[in-house]
Design a protein around this motif. Sequence first.
Motif, PDB file in Angstrom:
ATOM      1  N   GLU A   1      57.915  11.986 -53.765  1.00 56.47           N
ATOM      2  CA  GLU A   1      57.605  10.820 -54.577  1.00 56.47           C
ATOM      3  C   GLU A   1      56.659  11.222 -55.692  1.00 56.47           C
TER       4      GLU A   1
ATOM      5  N   ALA B   1      54.301   9.507 -59.175  1.00 56.06           N
ATOM      6  CA  ALA B   1      53.772   8.293 -59.782  1.00 56.06           C
ATOM      7  C   ALA B   1      53.488   8.548 -61.258  1.00 56.06           C
TER       8      ALA B   1
ATOM      9  N   THR C   1      56.491   4.193 -59.316  1.00 55.70           N
ATOM     10  CA  THR C   1      56.675   5.212 -58.286  1.00 55.70           C
ATOM     11  C   THR C   1      58.162   5.531 -58.192  1.00 55.70           C
TER      12      THR C   1
ATOM     13  N   ARG D   1      61.069   7.816 -56.197  1.00 54.78           N
ATOM     14  CA  ARG D   1      61.427   8.625 -55.033  1.00 54.78           C
ATOM     15  C   ARG D   1      62.486   9.639 -55.475  1.00 54.78           C
TER      16      ARG D   1
END
Length: 255
Positions: free
Chosen positions: A226, A228, A233, A235
């Motif tokens: 993941e 940010a 965010t 995945r």
Amino acid sequence: MKPGIMAVVACAGATFTASAVAADCRLADTVPLRMYVTKPDDLFLPLAEPLAVPSYRLGEALTVKAGDIVLSRKVAMVGKLARFDADVAYRSRMPFSTDYTLKGGVDYPLLAISTTTRLHAIALKVSNGNDDYVFVDGNGALCEKPMVYEHWHEYLTYRAGRYTAAPELAAHQLSTEPAAVEAGADGDTILVDHIDAAAVDFSLRRTVHGKMGEAQKFSFDIHSKEVALGGYTLRLDAATPDSLTLAVVGEPALP
């Protein structure tokens, strides 16, 4: 949309003379306060709220390559708004007063007032930790008094002094519908800049009040699970030297 959001007919503002205060702006009568009792929720009801139109669904996977758009999200206020044609300085000559600037071209959400239908309030962000409110009449003219909610004392009060606007511009009072959000300019776009065996690079562009900011650059290990960036965010599900499968699983809160 929350209860209380109302559609209105757009109307053009008019200029006003600061020395002649409209009857509607006699705030002690039209918006009376009970000291140490009245709070913002007792007086104000939002007539606009932020709405987002994203290109993605949270958790839904997509495959992208270098140069592709990962996501776009348009954000705008929907409901009743006020807009000035140019920057307006709103201040009093008394000592210890607060100077306000209402930015030209910015859409300010309007607040209904429980004690009158002839005025609306605008909440302004200030740096002193309080919530400040200014008032406009039915023609969009600024009234002579602002209000402050003192968080320390937990009460609303009027600021001392008589405030005037320079230049003496009134606001246009407008309404926007949800269908207009997607056509607007404000919002975010994330692109894939580069993918290789070691890393993946993204860029984020954010447009606020019609002005696009500088691209923000991000680089992550290709084996990250993941990542940010800019409040989002992502995945990362699978990667090859020239493509990436990912899903948006988190997004910034609306303003």
